[in-house]
Design a protein around this motif. Structure first.
Motif, PDB file in Angstrom:
ATOM      1  N   UNK A   1       0.880  -1.291  -0.113  1.00 38.15           N
ATOM      2  CA  UNK A   1       0.083   0.124   0.074  1.00 38.15           C
ATOM      3  C   UNK A   1       0.868   1.132   0.145  1.00 38.15           C
ATOM      4  N   UNK A   2       2.005   1.092   0.904  1.00 39.60           N
ATOM      5  CA  UNK A   2       2.775   2.504   0.683  1.00 39.60           C
ATOM      6  C   UNK A   2       3.437   2.655  -0.497  1.00 39.60           C
ATOM      7  N   UNK A   3       4.058   1.477  -0.964  1.00 43.03           N
ATOM      8  CA  UNK A   3       4.718   1.491  -2.491  1.00 43.03           C
ATOM      9  C   UNK A   3       3.710   1.991  -3.519  1.00 43.03           C
ATOM     10  N   UNK A   4       2.341   1.502  -3.501  1.00 41.56           N
ATOM     11  CA  UNK A   4       1.574   2.011  -4.440  1.00 41.56           C
ATOM     12  C   UNK A   4       1.275   3.568  -4.652  1.00 41.56           C
ATOM     13  N   UNK A   5       1.544   4.172  -3.279  1.00 45.39           N
ATOM     14  CA  UNK A   5       1.321   5.613  -3.156  1.00 45.39           C
ATOM     15  C   UNK A   5       2.531   6.168  -3.260  1.00 45.39           C
ATOM     16  N   UNK A   6       3.733   5.866  -3.060  1.00 44.68           N
ATOM     17  CA  UNK A   6       4.842   6.406  -3.197  1.00 44.68           C
ATOM     18  C   UNK A   6       5.723   6.452  -4.735  1.00 44.68           C
ATOM     19  N   UNK A   7       5.200   5.276  -5.331  1.00 45.62           N
ATOM     20  CA  UNK A   7       5.806   5.106  -6.591  1.00 45.62           C
ATOM     21  C   UNK A   7       5.911   6.125  -7.648  1.00 45.62           C
ATOM     22  N   UNK A   8       6.989   6.630  -8.279  1.00 43.73           N
ATOM     23  CA  UNK A   8       7.100   7.601  -9.163  1.00 43.73           C
ATOM     24  C   UNK A   8       6.688   7.137 -10.250  1.00 43.73           C
ATOM     25  N   UNK A   9       7.278   5.932 -10.762  1.00 43.19           N
ATOM     26  CA  UNK A   9       6.745   5.244 -11.757  1.00 43.19           C
ATOM     27  C   UNK A   9       5.146   5.219 -12.250  1.00 43.19           C
ATOM     28  N   UNK A  10       4.752   4.779 -11.075  1.00 38.23           N
ATOM     29  CA  UNK A  10       3.043   4.630 -11.200  1.00 38.23           C
ATOM     30  C   UNK A  10       2.344   6.020 -11.365  1.00 38.23           C
ATOM     31  N   UNK A  11       2.989   6.903 -10.566  1.00 38.53           N
ATOM     32  CA  UNK A  11       2.448   8.555 -10.825  1.00 38.53           C
ATOM     33  C   UNK A  11       2.565   8.749 -12.320  1.00 38.53           C
ATOM     34  N   UNK A  12       3.787   8.789 -12.892  1.00 38.92           N
ATOM     35  CA  UNK A  12       4.094   9.090 -14.383  1.00 38.92           C
ATOM     36  C   UNK A  12       2.846   8.498 -15.208  1.00 38.92           C
ATOM     37  N   UNK A  13       2.752   6.937 -14.899  1.00 39.41           N
ATOM     38  CA  UNK A  13       1.898   6.259 -15.727  1.00 39.41           C
ATOM     39  C   UNK A  13       0.452   6.867 -15.889  1.00 39.41           C
ATOM     40  N   UNK A  14       0.172   7.237 -14.368  1.00 41.89           N
ATOM     41  CA  UNK A  14      -1.137   7.843 -14.197  1.00 41.89           C
ATOM     42  C   UNK A  14      -1.371   8.933 -15.090  1.00 41.89           C
TER      43      UNK A  14
ATOM     44  N   UNK B   1      20.432  -5.110   6.002  1.00 43.01           N
ATOM     45  CA  UNK B   1      20.862  -4.672   4.515  1.00 43.01           C
ATOM     46  C   UNK B   1      19.461  -4.937   3.644  1.00 43.01           C
ATOM     47  N   UNK B   2      18.847  -6.284   3.727  1.00 39.54           N
ATOM     48  CA  UNK B   2      17.900  -6.348   3.174  1.00 39.54           C
ATOM     49  C   UNK B   2      16.650  -5.787   3.114  1.00 39.54           C
ATOM     50  N   UNK B   3      16.138  -5.341   4.594  1.00 36.98           N
ATOM     51  CA  UNK B   3      15.282  -4.355   5.117  1.00 36.98           C
ATOM     52  C   UNK B   3      15.306  -3.065   4.600  1.00 36.98           C
ATOM     53  N   UNK B   4      16.687  -2.613   4.427  1.00 33.21           N
ATOM     54  CA  UNK B   4      16.935  -1.290   3.811  1.00 33.21           C
ATOM     55  C   UNK B   4      16.684  -1.283   2.155  1.00 33.21           C
ATOM     56  N   UNK B   5      17.108  -2.359   1.541  1.00 33.27           N
ATOM     57  CA  UNK B   5      16.613  -2.307   0.126  1.00 33.27           C
ATOM     58  C   UNK B   5      15.336  -2.528   0.038  1.00 33.27           C
ATOM     59  N   UNK B   6      14.483  -3.090   0.871  1.00 31.40           N
ATOM     60  CA  UNK B   6      12.992  -3.359   0.794  1.00 31.40           C
ATOM     61  C   UNK B   6      12.432  -1.851   0.872  1.00 31.40           C
ATOM     62  N   UNK B   7      12.815  -0.947   1.836  1.00 35.49           N
ATOM     63  CA  UNK B   7      12.379   0.148   2.156  1.00 35.49           C
ATOM     64  C   UNK B   7      12.636   1.384   1.175  1.00 35.49           C
ATOM     65  N   UNK B   8      13.932   1.241   0.570  1.00 36.07           N
ATOM     66  CA  UNK B   8      14.187   1.833  -0.571  1.00 36.07           C
ATOM     67  C   UNK B   8      13.304   1.767  -1.829  1.00 36.07           C
ATOM     68  N   UNK B   9      13.104   0.123  -1.920  1.00 38.35           N
ATOM     69  CA  UNK B   9      12.180  -0.113  -3.047  1.00 38.35           C
ATOM     70  C   UNK B   9      10.762   0.365  -2.909  1.00 38.35           C
ATOM     71  N   UNK B  10      10.364   0.479  -1.913  1.00 39.33           N
ATOM     72  CA  UNK B  10       8.805   1.055  -1.705  1.00 39.33           C
ATOM     73  C   UNK B  10       8.797   2.788  -1.391  1.00 39.33           C
ATOM     74  N   UNK B  11      10.056   3.253  -1.437  1.00 36.80           N
ATOM     75  CA  UNK B  11      10.211   4.714  -1.206  1.00 36.80           C
ATOM     76  C   UNK B  11       9.729   5.103   0.221  1.00 36.80           C
ATOM     77  N   UNK B  12      10.044   4.682   1.066  1.00 36.76           N
ATOM     78  CA  UNK B  12       9.652   4.800   2.512  1.00 36.76           C
ATOM     79  C   UNK B  12      10.997   5.285   3.404  1.00 36.76           C
ATOM     80  N   UNK B  13      10.734   6.532   3.887  1.00 35.36           N
ATOM     81  CA  UNK B  13      11.880   7.031   4.533  1.00 35.36           C
ATOM     82  C   UNK B  13      11.357   7.387   5.997  1.00 35.36           C
TER      83      UNK B  13
END
Length: 433
Positions: A32-45, A207-219
């Motif tokens: 849910x957080x990823x869908x709200x934060x994804x720049x690529x999805x916003x561009x396609x919208x 490291x893996x959790x950091x990569x996950x949160x970078x992927x979903x653009x959550x800071x």
């Protein structure tokens, strides 16, 4: 006193629950957080909105076009006198005004174009669904990789408590002389090795959790406090047979669009019927002729008015066979689009078959892993007793404990793998969370 005690317990439980919810990240929350934060999805919208604005309905395309033109010119020397239409040798100022309206009554190209732009909207939406689906698959894989490591770390920490207890007990026994120092050295080495493995697992988990949160653009999240949840209950219908993957949908829409391209090219060979209306007037004034008698501006504009109404039929007769070649090329492109649909269906079917086979393999291994886990538990219990009585040394006991750790993790990972594959198949089939 009882009320105060109850209040303290309640506040402690409430705070622990609230903070635990903040640090707990189930898969659904990540997506849910990823869908709200994804720049690529916003561009396609935005691309979807753009295609909607570019769509012109048939009624809109058939509306008349109206234009107004005004020009002022100066003619010198031998010119045409607008009043008499005769040639004179004079300098004349000429002001012309035109109002034109045109509307297509029959235009087959407008029909095809309206249908094509409508399909383009659906294609843009399908492309958005593809991006969302691929993004969710990436998040799913990243989430479970981090979850595997997190659960391994939990098992290692539980085993590490046992190692601390045994190390302290051997240390005391060496101090009173009931065990040789060699046993202490073996335990210290085993303890250090477990501590290093646990540290490496903890670093990998971070490291893996950091990569996950970078992927979903959550800071602004404390990664060290994040806990990923094991969701053993799947909310979607199991063994869903229908496949609605957006890639197939996009391929089908591309095929429909290619069919409309054929109609567009064929429309160039069909007649168009247009009606038009024109209104014009002018004002003229000879220059350098002070004795010229002229009507004023308003009277000339009123007297020189002209109206024109007509219908025009345009029938293509010969275009050098160029359009026929374009029609043939469009048909070939349409055939190619049709094969792409079959290609996408085959790819997805093969992918689902592979994942179902993987899931069947994990299910088949589950009973054997449970059996191995029960053997490892029994072996560890007896080895603990033997080590306490001095029957076996620390090296043998450490090996037995590592076997228990390995079987516990293998069984847990097998369960999580089955869950991961079920979720993955669900996404491949085109079902959202």
């Amino acid at each position: 006193m009882n009320k105060l005690y109850f209040l303290i317990v309640f506040l402690f439980t409430f705070c622990a629950s609230v903070f635990g919810q903040e640090n707990s990240w189930p898969l659904q929350k990540c997506i849910e957080e990823a869908m709200k934060n994804s720049i690529e999805i916003k561009i396609q919208q935005l691309n979807v909105k753009k295609s909607q604005k570019e769509h012109n309905s048939l009624v809109n395309q058939m509306l008349p076009t109206v234009s107004f033109t005004g020009n002022q010119s100066y003619n010198f020397g031998s010119t045409i006198d607008p009043a008499t239409n005769g040639r004179v040798s004079s300098n004349i100022q000429n002001d012309n005004f035109y109002l034109n309206a045109q509307m297509n009554l029959i235009d087959f190209k407008a029909f095809a174009n309206a249908q094509k732009t409508k399909i383009n909207i659906e294609k843009a939406k399908a492309e958005l669904e593809i991006i969302e689906n691929e993004y969710q698959l990436q998040i799913l894989e990243s989430y479970y990789q981090a979850l595997f490591t997190q659960e391994l770390l939990k098992i290692q920490k539980e085993q590490f408590k046992n190692s601390e207890f045994n190390l302290n007990r051997v240390l005391k026994e060496v101090e009173i002389g009931s065990k040789p120092k060699s046993d202490l050295y073996d335990m210290q080495l085993s303890f250090a090795q477990e501590e290093m493995k646990m540290m490496q697992t903890e670093q990998l988990s971070l490291l893996q959790k950091t990569q996950l949160f970078q992927l979903i653009n959550v800071e602004n999240v404390s990664i060290t406090e994040v806990v990923l949840e094991k969701t053993f209950e799947i909310n979607f219908a199991k063994e869903a047979s229908s496949i609605s993957n957006p890639k197939i949908k996009f391929a089908e829409l591309s095929y429909k669009s290619s069919r409309k391209d054929i109609h567009l090219e064929k429309a160039n060979n069909l007649p168009t019927l247009t009606t038009y209306y024109g209104f014009s007037t002018f004002y003229y004034k000879p220059l350098n002729q002070s004795n010229a008698v002229l009507d004023d501006f308003n009277k000339q504009i009123s007297d020189n008015k002209n109206h024109q109404v007509g219908i025009q039929l345009n029938v293509p007769v010969f275009n050098g066979f160029r359009n026929n070649k374009r029609i043939t090329a469009s048909k070939l492109e349409s055939e190619k689009s049709k094969y792409v649909i079959e290609q996408e269906k085959l790819k997805i079917k093969n992918q689902i078959d592979i994942e179902n086979q993987n899931k069947a393999n994990y299910i088949q291994l589950e009973s054997k892993l449970k059996e191995m886990k029960s053997f490892a538990d029994a072996s560890f219990r007896t080895s603990q007793s033997k080590f306490s009585s001095g029957t076996i040394d620390a090296v043998v006991f450490s090996a037995v404990k590592n076997q228990l750790l390995s079987t516990e993790y293998d069984l847990l990972k097998n369960t999580l793998q089955q869950q991961y594959i079920s979720l993955k198949i669900n996404l491949i089939q085109g079902n959202a969370f």
